[in-house]
Each structure stands twice: as structure tokens, then as C-alpha cells.
Design a protein around this motif. Structure first.
Motif, PDB file in Angstrom:
ATOM      1  N   LEU A  46       0.621  -1.285   0.036  1.00 59.01           N
ATOM      2  CA  LEU A  46       0.140   0.008  -0.191  1.00 59.01           C
ATOM      3  C   LEU A  46       0.733   1.085  -0.007  1.00 59.01           C
ATOM      4  N   THR A  47       1.970   1.338   0.748  1.00 58.90           N
ATOM      5  CA  THR A  47       2.814   2.548   1.024  1.00 58.90           C
ATOM      6  C   THR A  47       4.038   2.355  -0.094  1.00 58.90           C
ATOM      7  N   GLY A  48       4.173   1.410  -0.682  1.00 59.30           N
ATOM      8  CA  GLY A  48       5.504   1.344  -1.438  1.00 59.30           C
ATOM      9  C   GLY A  48       7.030   1.355  -0.756  1.00 59.30           C
ATOM     10  N   MET A  49       6.724   1.317   0.682  1.00 57.08           N
ATOM     11  CA  MET A  49       7.708   1.444   1.583  1.00 57.08           C
ATOM     12  C   MET A  49       8.477   0.013   1.702  1.00 57.08           C
ATOM     13  N   ARG A  50       9.677  -0.185   1.918  1.00 62.46           N
ATOM     14  CA  ARG A  50      10.356  -1.448   2.068  1.00 62.46           C
ATOM     15  C   ARG A  50      10.510  -1.731   3.782  1.00 62.46           C
ATOM     16  N   GLN A  51       9.165  -2.016   4.229  1.00 63.36           N
ATOM     17  CA  GLN A  51       9.499  -2.464   5.568  1.00 63.36           C
ATOM     18  C   GLN A  51       9.792  -4.084   5.445  1.00 63.36           C
ATOM     19  N   HIS A  52      11.027  -4.511   6.155  1.00 59.35           N
ATOM     20  CA  HIS A  52      11.168  -5.927   6.021  1.00 59.35           C
ATOM     21  C   HIS A  52      10.147  -6.811   6.502  1.00 59.35           C
ATOM     22  N   THR A  53       9.852  -7.982   5.615  1.00 58.44           N
ATOM     23  CA  THR A  53       8.731  -8.852   6.039  1.00 58.44           C
ATOM     24  C   THR A  53       9.538 -10.042   6.239  1.00 58.44           C
ATOM     25  N   GLY A  54       8.864 -10.857   7.229  1.00 58.04           N
ATOM     26  CA  GLY A  54       9.602 -12.334   7.292  1.00 58.04           C
ATOM     27  C   GLY A  54       8.576 -13.358   7.841  1.00 58.04           C
ATOM     28  N   VAL A 138      -8.823 -10.110   4.207  1.00 54.78           N
ATOM     29  CA  VAL A 138      -8.343 -11.487   4.183  1.00 54.78           C
ATOM     30  C   VAL A 138      -7.277 -11.923   3.277  1.00 54.78           C
ATOM     31  N   ASN A 139      -5.935 -11.892   3.952  1.00 49.49           N
ATOM     32  CA  ASN A 139      -5.123 -12.030   3.040  1.00 49.49           C
ATOM     33  C   ASN A 139      -4.606 -13.487   2.723  1.00 49.49           C
ATOM     34  N   LEU A 140      -3.540 -13.673   1.576  1.00 50.76           N
ATOM     35  CA  LEU A 140      -3.236 -14.896   1.419  1.00 50.76           C
ATOM     36  C   LEU A 140      -4.078 -15.762   0.903  1.00 50.76           C
ATOM     37  N   MET A 141      -5.125 -15.307   0.154  1.00 46.39           N
ATOM     38  CA  MET A 141      -6.025 -15.908  -0.819  1.00 46.39           C
ATOM     39  C   MET A 141      -5.405 -17.169  -1.396  1.00 46.39           C
ATOM     40  N   PRO A 163     -17.253  -4.061   5.901  1.00 42.18           N
ATOM     41  CA  PRO A 163     -16.666  -4.591   4.626  1.00 42.18           C
ATOM     42  C   PRO A 163     -15.648  -5.631   4.809  1.00 42.18           C
ATOM     43  N   VAL A 164     -15.250  -6.489   3.727  1.00 37.74           N
ATOM     44  CA  VAL A 164     -14.266  -7.478   3.582  1.00 37.74           C
ATOM     45  C   VAL A 164     -13.545  -7.483   2.488  1.00 37.74           C
ATOM     46  N   ALA A 165     -12.189  -7.339   2.304  1.00 39.39           N
ATOM     47  CA  ALA A 165     -11.796  -7.555   0.952  1.00 39.39           C
ATOM     48  C   ALA A 165     -10.695  -8.921   1.032  1.00 39.39           C
ATOM     49  N   ARG A 170       0.937 -10.286  -1.815  1.00 43.01           N
ATOM     50  CA  ARG A 170       2.463 -10.632  -2.229  1.00 43.01           C
ATOM     51  C   ARG A 170       2.130 -10.229  -4.109  1.00 43.01           C
ATOM     52  N   ASN A 171       1.274 -10.650  -4.380  1.00 46.16           N
ATOM     53  CA  ASN A 171       1.126 -10.549  -5.877  1.00 46.16           C
ATOM     54  C   ASN A 171       0.125  -9.212  -6.206  1.00 46.16           C
ATOM     55  N   GLY A 172      -0.005  -8.326  -5.151  1.00 44.62           N
ATOM     56  CA  GLY A 172      -0.563  -7.193  -5.287  1.00 44.62           C
ATOM     57  C   GLY A 172      -2.101  -7.252  -5.819  1.00 44.62           C
ATOM     58  N   LYS A 173      -2.665  -8.393  -5.347  1.00 44.23           N
ATOM     59  CA  LYS A 173      -4.071  -8.717  -5.706  1.00 44.23           C
ATOM     60  C   LYS A 173      -5.105  -8.290  -4.747  1.00 44.23           C
ATOM     61  N   GLY A 174      -6.163  -7.613  -5.236  1.00 44.84           N
ATOM     62  CA  GLY A 174      -7.356  -7.116  -4.204  1.00 44.84           C
ATOM     63  C   GLY A 174      -6.894  -6.135  -3.279  1.00 44.84           C
ATOM     64  N   LEU A 175      -5.910  -5.386  -3.620  1.00 52.37           N
ATOM     65  CA  LEU A 175      -5.618  -4.291  -2.857  1.00 52.37           C
ATOM     66  C   LEU A 175      -6.358  -3.017  -3.032  1.00 52.37           C
ATOM     67  N   ASP A 176      -6.675  -2.954  -4.482  1.00 54.81           N
ATOM     68  CA  ASP A 176      -7.515  -1.730  -4.968  1.00 54.81           C
ATOM     69  C   ASP A 176      -8.917  -1.802  -4.209  1.00 54.81           C
ATOM     70  N   ILE A 177      -9.468  -3.208  -4.031  1.00 55.12           N
ATOM     71  CA  ILE A 177     -10.670  -3.319  -3.338  1.00 55.12           C
ATOM     72  C   ILE A 177     -10.697  -2.870  -2.071  1.00 55.12           C
ATOM     73  N   LEU A 178      -9.504  -3.355  -1.272  1.00 54.31           N
ATOM     74  CA  LEU A 178      -9.078  -2.961   0.090  1.00 54.31           C
ATOM     75  C   LEU A 178      -9.050  -1.377   0.320  1.00 54.31           C
ATOM     76  N   MET A 179      -8.509  -0.722  -0.738  1.00 56.22           N
ATOM     77  CA  MET A 179      -8.469   0.659  -0.442  1.00 56.22           C
ATOM     78  C   MET A 179      -9.767   1.463  -0.714  1.00 56.22           C
ATOM     79  N   ASP A 180     -10.346   0.572  -1.689  1.00 58.84           N
ATOM     80  CA  ASP A 180     -11.958   1.381  -1.863  1.00 58.84           C
ATOM     81  C   ASP A 180     -12.592   1.275  -0.841  1.00 58.84           C
ATOM     82  N   GLU A 181     -12.597   0.104  -0.129  1.00 61.58           N
ATOM     83  CA  GLU A 181     -13.513   0.007   1.181  1.00 61.58           C
ATOM     84  C   GLU A 181     -12.984   0.743   2.200  1.00 61.58           C
TER      85      GLU A 181
END
Lengths: 716, 88
Positions: A46-54, A138-141, A163-165, A170-181
Motif C-alpha cells: 500500500l505504501t511502497g515502503m520497504r518494511q522488511h517482512t519475514g 483476508v490475505n493469502l487468498m 466490509p471484507v476484502a 504478495r502479488n498485489g491482488k485485491g488491494l484496490d478493493i481494500l483501498m476502496d473499502e
């Protein structure tokens, strides 16, 4: 391994509630979720920032924030700690709860794991109780689909009343809907009625005495029902937090005090003490989660986690578990050592070719000799050394380690090693903080926040330095190659190097356990606290992401820091070696002064001084040492490690010196960054001092015994 | 903690979770722990009647990984012995 721009650059827990809006129209969004559900990936996407994930539980121990714009609105996204609950059983949970309830966010996104929705619903339901401005993500769909788990998102949204999105962040899928909601919720374009959990009748009737009195009094977005439920928990700290937030004492209102008394009487009459009350509340939530999950989750293929279980049966088996772990570590080291050789010498050739050109340039413009010495022979050569020795191993080691992290292997390491830590009266998650220490001890120390018990956290903090960070890896690798594997040729060389390096790391782990136990018996007395460790599902790593993240976030960042330190250090060393007093350089004076002491521990004055001057960054110990040995006061050109070996041997190095230097490198004071981090984390100079003294004294003792033992036995 | 062999544990047998052999399932009957430890168990969803399965022992036999409401959680024997279960 959590060192990156973000994890060191963002604010810490104490600043948790402070979010600055740059312009009044900005909306603050809290990002909540269980640990290890891809919260950080959502944040980054969402933010384009590189927070490290693990892929390990409890990674987000600091609060990061970033901005994004959607539609006409600017959003500030605040990544709050990953928790399973808002019941404030740990620091993270308290921070998460405080931010959601008192941080006044315009909306809360709760990220949930689609492959494990029921467990995640616990947090979702607790959040819904506190605030109605919730969007569930709901991530990791994609993972769920692969595991043949179907989630009825519409029904989930219907059940929860918010609302649920569905996303695959990881693939950037569904984030638009999330932001809309999110946009809809913050601009009040939705009018849902969030689910209200019904508790057993006696609790409901107790609440009914209190809730009406609270309506109209509690403001600022606090939900009166939530406040009523929490007041009845008899939690002094929460009451204080609520009063603090509101700015007045709730109990001063007669209607509230009266309602509270009546509610308490109702509970008492039914024999419900605070402990039972909390049990009933939690049970109510868990049962609701179970009921909702049953309606919305369909597992098409029962036993969907059989594959993970089969892998676990091998990776954590009684016979193979620990050998596989050591083997994996060995393979990583082997690839690092073998792979680093060639690029290292190519880099060195290139960088020293540049030096020749620089020298020619200085000659051509007729610069004075001291200026050339200071800048080229002092500063540039140190830099060239640091880059050519450090960059290749880091660029190979980091992606490999990130791969293990991404796969979800590290929690299995903690699982395998837990019993050793328990016997050392320490916390099993200390194994995770040690893994972080491999990258950088400062990151490892920050990572100790995942340990709840203050005693065990201190044990982990003090002993973190026994894991060699990647600033010390090149030192170890160089010495091993020069003194122990250099005589061999071909494939044996790297295999012997790997075995020795693995041995050194295992020694570091053993020392960690021994010292942890010693601390638990002396200054940090206590028994191991309760321990639960989640073993998350294995995930398919994403090669591209691993490479980009580990090179950009880790390698370049760590290297950048090393270079920043190496440049001024090169200047100082050159000056010290070239300023003479009484016929000897300042460098020789200092080294001579330290020499008798250093000899006791199998080293010499120059070595000890290199370690002392290396306090800002361990990476520069070997460069300083080489420069000190060179009579003309600047480093020789680096052509091969064999030449280096000759230089060291000419200065009295034996195999025993090499061993003692390696041992002392493994066990001495933490670098300055780590020390400052320890001070910040423990809020105490005393514990910082202990963290310096414990590894240093251990190292000195071990070196003393090894050096004098070998001398007595006539081995050296 | 000594563990009974699989065949000795018949369905309906009440025991601490730490006695449950790997591969077997049980139903939670009661939590004996208090305070923070109890809260933490409840947060895992370990309320009464929750089904829990012992999956995998660590190399030294402790901790043990359990399947709890779809998540795999490792518990040390100290915690597991505070959870009373009924074998199913």
C-alpha cells in the motif's frame, strides 16, 4: 536478520500513539492483524515502503508508518504490532489495543490469514467490539486456494457487518478493493451495523446496568459497550488508560458508579469472579469465531496441511532434526565461502586499479604527499578493503538466509532448540533473536522484544553478541582461509573452511546457552516463563522479492554503514601511523602499551588495538590490522589472501594467534551501534555495561585458557 | 514426563495434554493454569470442548507441536500439563 532502513528508522513502541497528520484532510488507518499473516506485505504494497517482512511470528516489533493516496484522500497507514488478541497480555497487545482504542484512527484494517481464518477471527471480533470503523482484509487468498480452502467473503462481510476484502498482497491482488473499502469507511459512505457478540445472560444483564450510563459520557470514538465490558474486568491499568484518554474520571459520574456497583452485584450474585468473567468473555468470542468460521470456510480437501506436517516430521524429527539444521547452515556457509572468492578478487583488482589511477591523478596535479597518503593510502584503501572483502559474502549470505526465513524454517529452528534454551532457563524464542543477530546484532537486540518476560529478554539481549554478525563473518572467513584451509587446494579448501566456520558458529551457540544458564543462576535468577510458539505454514518463497529485498534492504544498507565508518577510521589510522613522537608512530606507541596484556590472551598489541578501534563497526578490524602491520603506515594492495598470510606470519602470527583472534572476534564487546541499541531497549546503562562485560570477559577467559593451555602443552 | 503408550489410552480417558501421544486427538476439559498463562492459552482458542491434536515432538521430545483451531502451536510440557483433556 531484521536490519533494514525501515526497521531501524521507524519510531519505537513508546511513540506508539503519536501520529502526525501533515494536512488536516489526512486519514489515519491502523493496520492490525495476527503475527505472520502478511501484514507487513500489505503495508509495503500500500505504501511502497520497504518494511522488511519475514515468515515468523511477532516480526513487527516496532511501529512503522507510511503514506498512500487513494481517490481524493491521503492516508497515513500505521503498522501496529501483530497480536492474537487485544487483551493486553503483552507489551505488543497493549500497544495494539491502545492504538486502536485511544489512538483515534479513522479506520482499522484487520489483516487475517485466509488459511487459518478461525484463529484470526478472535482478533477481528475483539477489534469490532472496540470500534465499528473496521475493514477486514483476508490475505493469502492464493495460499488458501492452493490448499483448497474456500472462503465466502460475502457471507463473512454479512456476518461481521463490516466490509471484507480478499487479497493476495504478495502479488498485489485485491488491494484496490481494500483501498476502496477503506476509503468508503473513512468517508462514511458505508452504513453497516457491526456484529455485537452476545455473552451469557448474566454478563449481558450486568452490562445493561452500566452501558446506558456510559453513553453520552464516553466520547472520542470509544464504544460504550466496550468500555462497560472492560470496566467489569477490574483492570486498574485499563481504567487509568481510559480515564487518561477521556481526561476525566469515569467513576466520578454518579450514574456510572451506581451502574458499576449494580453490575458488580449481579456478577457476584452469580458467583462470577474477575477470572471467571474473563474466561466467559474469551469463550464467548472464541465460540462466535468458531460459528462464523463454520459458515464461511469450506475445506474442499480435508487434511490440507498434511504436506506441512510431513515436512515437519522430517525437519524436526528426533534423529534428523538437528543434523539437518546444522547441515543447512553448513551449506549456506559453503555457498557463501566458495561463491565469494572469485567476485572478491575481481572487486579487489578493480578497486585497486582505480587506486592507481587516483595516485596518478594526485601526481599529475602535484598534490602534496601527505594529502595523497591521507586520502588514497588511508581512506580509499580502507574503503576498498571493506567493500571487496565484505560485499561478496554478504550479497550471497543474505539472500540465502532470507530464503530460509521466507520458507518459514526459522520457527522450526526455535522448535528444535527450545529444550536447550529451557534447560538454560531461557526463552525458546531466543533462537529467533539469535537468527536475527546473524545479520546484525543491533537488529537481534531489537528483536528481543518478541520475548515477553523481562528476565528472559535481558538474557537474550546480553548473549546476542555470541552470534557473529555479518560484520564479523568476513573476518572469520578470511582468517580461516588464510590459516586453516589455505594449504589445501581445490574443493577441500572450501569444505574445510565451511566445517571450521560451522564449528565456530556452533561454539557461539553453545556459549550462548552456557552464559544464559549462568546468568539465570546468578544476576538474572528465575525460571523459564510460559512459552507458546506458532509454527506457521510453509510458504512458497518469491525469488525476485528475496533478491531485491536482501540486496537493497540489507546488503547495501549494512555495507553503507560500514563504509561510513571505514572512511574516517582509515583517515585516523593513517594519521596515527604517520605521526611520530619519540621516534615511533602513535600507532606503535599504543600497540606497545597494549602488547603485554594482549600476549596473555594469545594476541598482540596491534590485534587488540584493531579490535578497540573497530568498536564503531566490526567490519574494519582486519583492515585496521593490516594497515597497522604495514611499516609505511598504509595498507598494501590486496591481491591475494596468501600475501596477507605472509604479512601476518611475518608479524609473528601462528595458528594459535589465528584461533585466539577468531575466538575473540566471536566473543568481545558489541559494536557501538549495538551498545546504543541495548541502552535504548533496556533503558539502563547498567545492563548495557553488563552486555559489554559479559561477552568480553568470556572471550578473554576462553582465549587465556586456549593460549596458555596450548603453550603449556608445547603445541605452540 | 513419562508418556503412556498409544494403546493404553482409550477414548474418554481424562489426562493432561502432555500425556497425549502424537497423532491422537483430544477434547479440552479444563485449564489448570492461572493469570497470564491462562490468558495466553485462552487466546489460542483453548476453551472447553476445543479439539486439539498432538502433531509432532521436537527432537528432544519437548516441546510438542499441537494443531489447535487450524494453527500449529508448540507448547512446552509445563504448559501442556496444565491443560486437562479427554482423549477422543
Amino acid at each position: 536478520m531484521g536490519l533494514s532502513n525501515q526497521s531501524t528508522g521507524c519510531c519505537v513502541l513508546s511513540d506508539a500513539l503519536h501520529v502526525e497528520r501533515v494536512s488536516p484532510g489526512q486519514k489515519v488507518i491502523a493496520l492490525a492483524g495476527n503475527p505472520n499473516v502478511g501484514k507487513s506485505t500489505v503495508f509495503n504494497s500500500l505504501t511502497g515502503m520497504r518494511q522488511h517482512t519475514g515468515n515468523w511470528p511477532g516480526k513487527t516489533v516496532t511501529i512503522a508508518q507510511g503514506n498512500f493516496t487513494h481517490g481524493d484522500t491521503q492516508f497515513i497507514l500505521v503498522d501496529i504490532p501483530g497480536t492474537y488478541s487485544l487483551m493486553a497480555n503483552s507489551v505488543e497487545e497493549e500497544v495494539a489495543r491502545d492504538f486502536i482504542c485511544f489512538g483515534n484512527p479513522d479506520a482499522v484494517i484487520v489483516v487475517a490469514d485466509a488459511t487459518c481464518l478461525e484463529r484470526n477471527l478472535n482478533l477481528i471480533l475483539q477489534t469490532l467490539e472496540a470500534t465499528s470503523n473496521v475493514v477486514v482484509c483476508v490475505n493469502l487468498m492464493d495460499e488458501a486456494r492452493r490448499k483448497k480452502i474456500r472462503i465466502d467473503l460475502e457471507e463473512l462481510s454479512h456476518q461481521l457487518g463490516v466490509p471484507v476484502a480478499g487479497t493476495s498482497a504478495r502479488n498485489g491482488k485485491g488491494l484496490d478493493i481494500l483501498m476502496d473499502e477503506v476509503w468508503k469507511v473513512t468517508s462514511a459512505k458505508t452504513d453497516g451495523s457491526p456484529l455485537v457478540i452476545q455473552y451469557p445472560e448474566v454478563i449481558e444483564s450486568a452490562v445493561s446496568f452500566l452501558e446506558p450510563a456510559l453513553k453520552g459520557v464516553v466520547k472520542g470514538g470509544l464504544n460504550p459497550r466496550w468500555v462497560a465490558l472492560r470496566l467489569l474486568e477490574d483492570d486498574e491499568r485499563l481504567l487509568k488508560a481510559i480515564n487518561n484518554y477521556l481526561g476525566y474520571d469515569l467513576m466520578r459520574f454518579e450514574a456510572i458508579a451506581d451502574g458499576f456497583r449494580k453490575a458488580k452485584e449481579t456478577l457476584d450474585a452469580a458467583g462470577i469472579q474477575p477470572d471467571l468473567y474473563k474466561d466467559m468473555i474469551v469463550s464467548g468470542i472464541v465460540r462466535k469465531a468458531e460459528a462464523i468460521s463454520r459458515r464461511v470456510v469450506t475445506v474442499e480437501k480435508p487434511g490440507y496441511n498434511m504436506r506441512d506436517q510431513r515436512i515437519d516430521r522430517i525437519l524436526t524429527s528426533r534423529i534428523y532434526g538437528i543434523p539437518i539444521m546444522i547441515g543447512l547452515l553448513g551449506i549456506i556457509f559453503w555457498i557463501t565461502i566458495t561463491g565469494a572468492n572469485y567476485p572478491s578478487s575481481v572487486l579487489a583488482d578493480g578497486l585497486f586499479w582505480v587506486e592507481e589511477q587516483l595516485t596518478d591523478l594526485f601526481m599529475a596535479i602535484g598534490a602534496p604527499a601527505w594529502l595523497h597518503g591521507l586520502l588514497v593510502a588511508g581512506m580509499y584503501r580502507t574503503l576498498a578493503w571493506v567493500v571487496s572483502v565484505m560485499l561478496p559474502p554478504m550479497a550471497i549470505f543474505f539472500p540465502l538466509f532470507t530464503l530460509l526465513e521466507d520458507l518459514g524454517y526459522l520457527p522450526r529452528v526455535a522448535f528444535n532448540l527450545d529444550n536447550f534454551f529451557k534447560k538454560a532457563c531461557a526463552h525458546g524464542k531466543q533462537a529467533l533473536t539469535m537468527c536475527m543477530g546473524f545479520g546484525c546484532n543491533a537488529a537481534g537486540v531489537v528483536g528481543c522484544r518478541i520475548i515477553d518476560s523481562p528476565r528472559e529478554r535481558l538474557v537474550a539481549t546480553i548473549t546476542n553478541n555470541f552470534v557473529p554478525c555479518n560484520g564479523r563473518f568476513p573476518t572469520l572467513i578470511a582468517i580461516i582461509t588464510m590459516f586453516f584451509a589455505g594449504m589445501l587446494s581445490g574443493p577441500f579448501q572450501s569444505i574445510v573452511s565451511t566445517l571450521i566456520l560451522t564449528g565456530v558458529i556452533i561454539l557461539g551457540i553453545i556459549m550462548t546457552l552456557v552464559i544464559s544458564r549462568l546468568l539465570s543462576r546468578t544476576i538474572l535468577k528465575g525460571l523459564p516463563s510460559s512459552f507458546t510458539l506458532e509454527l506457521p505454514p510453509y510458504r512458497k518463497p518469491q525469488a525476485g522479492r528475496i533478491i531485491v529485498r536482501s540486496i537493497l534492504d540489507r546488503t547495501l544498507f549494512v555495507l553503507g554503514r560500514a563504509v561510513m565508518v571505514a572512511a574516517p577510521a582509515g583517515l585516523i589510522i593513517w594519521a596515527m601511523a604517520n605521526i611520530h613522537a619519540g621516534g615511533m608512530s602513535l600507532l606503535s606507541h599504543s600497540a606497545n602499551f597494549l602488547d603485554p596484556f594482549a600476549r596473555l590472551f594469545g594476541m598482540d598489541g596491534y590485534i587488540l588495538m584493531a579490535f578497540i578501534l573497530g568498536f564503531p563497526a566490526n567490519e574494519i578490524v582486519i583492515p585496521i590490522l593490516i594497515m597497522s602491520y604495514m611499516a609505511e603506515g598504509s595498507m598494501m594492495e590486496f591481491e591475494s589472501l596468501i600475501q596477507l598470510r605472509e604479512l601476518l606470519v611475518a608479524n609473528g602470527w601462528t595458528w594459535l594467534t589465528a584461533i585466539c583472534v577468531m575466538l575473540f572476534s566471536l566473543m568481545h564487546w558489541p559494536c557501538s551501534t549495538t551498545c546504543l541499541t541495548i541502552r535504548k531497549e533496556t533503558q539502563s546503562w547498567k545492563w548495557t555495561l553488563v552486555s559489554i562485560l559479559v561477552p568480553t570477559l568470556t572471550g578473554l577467559c576462553v582465549c587465556f585458557v586456549v593460549a596458555n593451555g596450548a603453550r603449556l602443552l608445547g603445541l605452540a | 514426563m513419562k508418556q503412556k503408550t498409544d494403546s493404553l489410552i482409550s477414548p474418554g480417558h481424562i489426562m493432561p495434554l502432555s500425556f497425549l501421544p502424537t497423532g491422537r486427538k483430544a477434547r479440552v476439559k479444563a485449564l489448570m493454569s492461572n493469570g497470564i498463562s491462562r490468558r495466553r492459552m485462552l487466546d489460542l482458542g483453548l476453551i472447553s470442548d476445543t479439539i486439539i491434536e498432538a502433531l509432532q515432538k521436537s527432537p528432544s521430545g519437548d516441546p510438542v507441536a499441537y494443531l489447535i483451531r487450524g494453527a500449529v502451536i508448540a507448547l512446552r510440557s509445563e504448559e501442556a500439563s496444565q491443560i486437562i483433556v479427554e482423549a477422543v
